[in-house]
Design a protein around this motif. Structure first.
Motif, PDB file in Angstrom:
ATOM      1  N   TRP A 114       0.840  -1.208   0.000  1.00 44.48           N
ATOM      2  CA  TRP A 114       0.000   0.000   0.000  1.00 44.48           C
ATOM      3  C   TRP A 114       0.868   1.247   0.000  1.00 44.48           C
ATOM      4  O   TRP A 114       0.533   2.245  -0.651  1.00 44.48           O
ATOM      5  N   ARG A 115       1.994   1.217   0.697  1.00 39.68           N
ATOM      6  CA  ARG A 115       2.882   2.383   0.701  1.00 39.68           C
ATOM      7  C   ARG A 115       3.508   2.599  -0.684  1.00 39.68           C
ATOM      8  O   ARG A 115       3.681   3.734  -1.122  1.00 39.68           O
ATOM      9  N   GLY A 173      -7.576  10.656  -1.170  1.00 42.06           N
ATOM     10  CA  GLY A 173      -6.597  10.000  -0.314  1.00 42.06           C
ATOM     11  C   GLY A 173      -5.384   9.510  -1.070  1.00 42.06           C
ATOM     12  O   GLY A 173      -5.251   9.682  -2.272  1.00 42.06           O
ATOM     13  N   GLY A 174      -4.486   8.879  -0.339  1.00 49.51           N
ATOM     14  CA  GLY A 174      -3.234   8.416  -0.900  1.00 49.51           C
ATOM     15  C   GLY A 174      -3.379   7.246  -1.840  1.00 49.51           C
ATOM     16  O   GLY A 174      -2.534   7.031  -2.700  1.00 49.51           O
ATOM     17  N   LEU A 175      -4.453   6.488  -1.708  1.00 51.04           N
ATOM     18  CA  LEU A 175      -4.675   5.344  -2.587  1.00 51.04           C
ATOM     19  C   LEU A 175      -5.719   5.655  -3.654  1.00 51.04           C
ATOM     20  O   LEU A 175      -6.180   4.745  -4.349  1.00 51.04           O
ATOM     21  N   GLN A 176      -6.078   6.926  -3.763  1.00 53.65           N
ATOM     22  CA  GLN A 176      -6.961   7.406  -4.830  1.00 53.65           C
ATOM     23  C   GLN A 176      -8.237   6.563  -4.963  1.00 53.65           C
ATOM     24  O   GLN A 176      -8.514   5.964  -5.980  1.00 53.65           O
ATOM     25  N   MET A 177      -9.014   6.529  -3.875  1.00 51.46           N
ATOM     26  CA  MET A 177     -10.263   5.765  -3.847  1.00 51.46           C
ATOM     27  C   MET A 177     -11.415   6.647  -4.300  1.00 51.46           C
ATOM     28  O   MET A 177     -11.552   7.771  -3.823  1.00 51.46           O
ATOM     29  N   HIS A 218      -9.564  12.489   4.754  1.00 48.39           N
ATOM     30  CA  HIS A 218      -9.713  12.774   6.185  1.00 48.39           C
ATOM     31  C   HIS A 218      -9.347  11.567   7.039  1.00 48.39           C
ATOM     32  O   HIS A 218      -9.340  11.669   8.262  1.00 48.39           O
ATOM     33  N   TRP A 219      -9.080  10.440   6.437  1.00 49.15           N
ATOM     34  CA  TRP A 219      -8.723   9.231   7.171  1.00 49.15           C
ATOM     35  C   TRP A 219      -7.221   9.202   7.391  1.00 49.15           C
ATOM     36  O   TRP A 219      -6.470   9.781   6.633  1.00 49.15           O
ATOM     37  N   GLN A 257      -6.772   4.183   5.637  1.00 44.88           N
ATOM     38  CA  GLN A 257      -6.844   4.015   4.181  1.00 44.88           C
ATOM     39  C   GLN A 257      -6.289   2.653   3.767  1.00 44.88           C
ATOM     40  O   GLN A 257      -6.856   1.975   2.904  1.00 44.88           O
ATOM     41  N   MET A 258      -5.194   2.235   4.398  1.00 47.27           N
ATOM     42  CA  MET A 258      -4.618   0.930   4.062  1.00 47.27           C
ATOM     43  C   MET A 258      -5.567  -0.203   4.432  1.00 47.27           C
ATOM     44  O   MET A 258      -5.696  -1.181   3.687  1.00 47.27           O
ATOM     45  N   TRP A 259      -6.252  -0.090   5.578  1.00 47.61           N
ATOM     46  CA  TRP A 259      -7.175  -1.156   5.978  1.00 47.61           C
ATOM     47  C   TRP A 259      -8.383  -1.230   5.049  1.00 47.61           C
ATOM     48  O   TRP A 259      -8.883  -2.325   4.771  1.00 47.61           O
TER      49      TRP A 259
END
Length: 186
Positions: free
Chosen positions: A109-110, A128-132, A153-154, A159-161
């Motif tokens: 995920w990183r 977010g960082g994972l572009q959801m 905001h998470w 976000q990884m979970w």
């Protein structure tokens, strides 16, 4: 936190000792004058202990929901005394937090996040960082979406979970085809 907890436990023990001493037969002799005592002191201690337990429970429930685990509503064999339940819930909270800090595919995920965006990226339609996108967030992170808003905001861990829940649901790393390929995941 600990000195406060120790103070409450000391008050509870002193109160229990005082109540236990009052249950003995009175000494022979003149009847002592009765002083009125209120039941507010035990209630105050119990309320404070319950607040501590509730704080631990909320932390446990939050991370269990984020990780997609069943929520622990009650302890399997709760101790009868409220003061004895505090350390049990503390242990459950610490174990849950330790488990939450280590998503199974955190390194993946990183890597994806490095290619996608900052963890706080708010440029819709991906967040977010994972572009959801919103559909992804609703499906795999509905609890967080309702509680905190969109993924920027998470926390990175949350976000990884959510991504981990999608992975477990059979989506794999395919929602991030190019970056997952760059990270050697596909």
């Amino acid at each position: 936190m600990r000195p406060y907890l120790m103070f409450i436990l000391a008050c509870a023990c002193a109160l229990a000792g005082a109540l236990g001493a009052g249950a003995q037969d009175p000494p022979p002799g003149p009847t002592p004058t009765t002083t009125t005592t209120t039941s507010e002191e035990p209630d105050l201690v119990e309320r404070e202990l319950q607040k501590i337990i509730d704080r631990y429970r909320r932390k446990v429930w939050h991370w269990q929901r984020v990780m997609g685990h069943p929520v622990t509503l009650t302890l399997p064999h709760p101790p009868p005394a409220l003061a004895d339940r505090v350390p049990v819930w503390r242990r459950v909270a610490n174990r849950t937090w330790t488990r939450a800090q280590h998503p199974p595919h955190a390194r993946a995920w990183r890597c994806i996040q490095r290619f996608e965006a900052r963890w706080t990226d708010s440029g819709g339609p991906y967040y977010g960082g994972l572009q959801m996108d919103l559909g992804f967030q609703r499906t795999y992170g509905g609890y967080l979406l309702r509680r905190k808003g969109t993924a920027e905001h998470w926390t990175p861990l949350e976000q990884m979970w959510v991504a981990e829940r999608a992975l477990r649901a059979g989506r794999g790393f395919y929602p991030w085809p190019n970056t997952a390929r760059s990270c050697g995941l596909i």
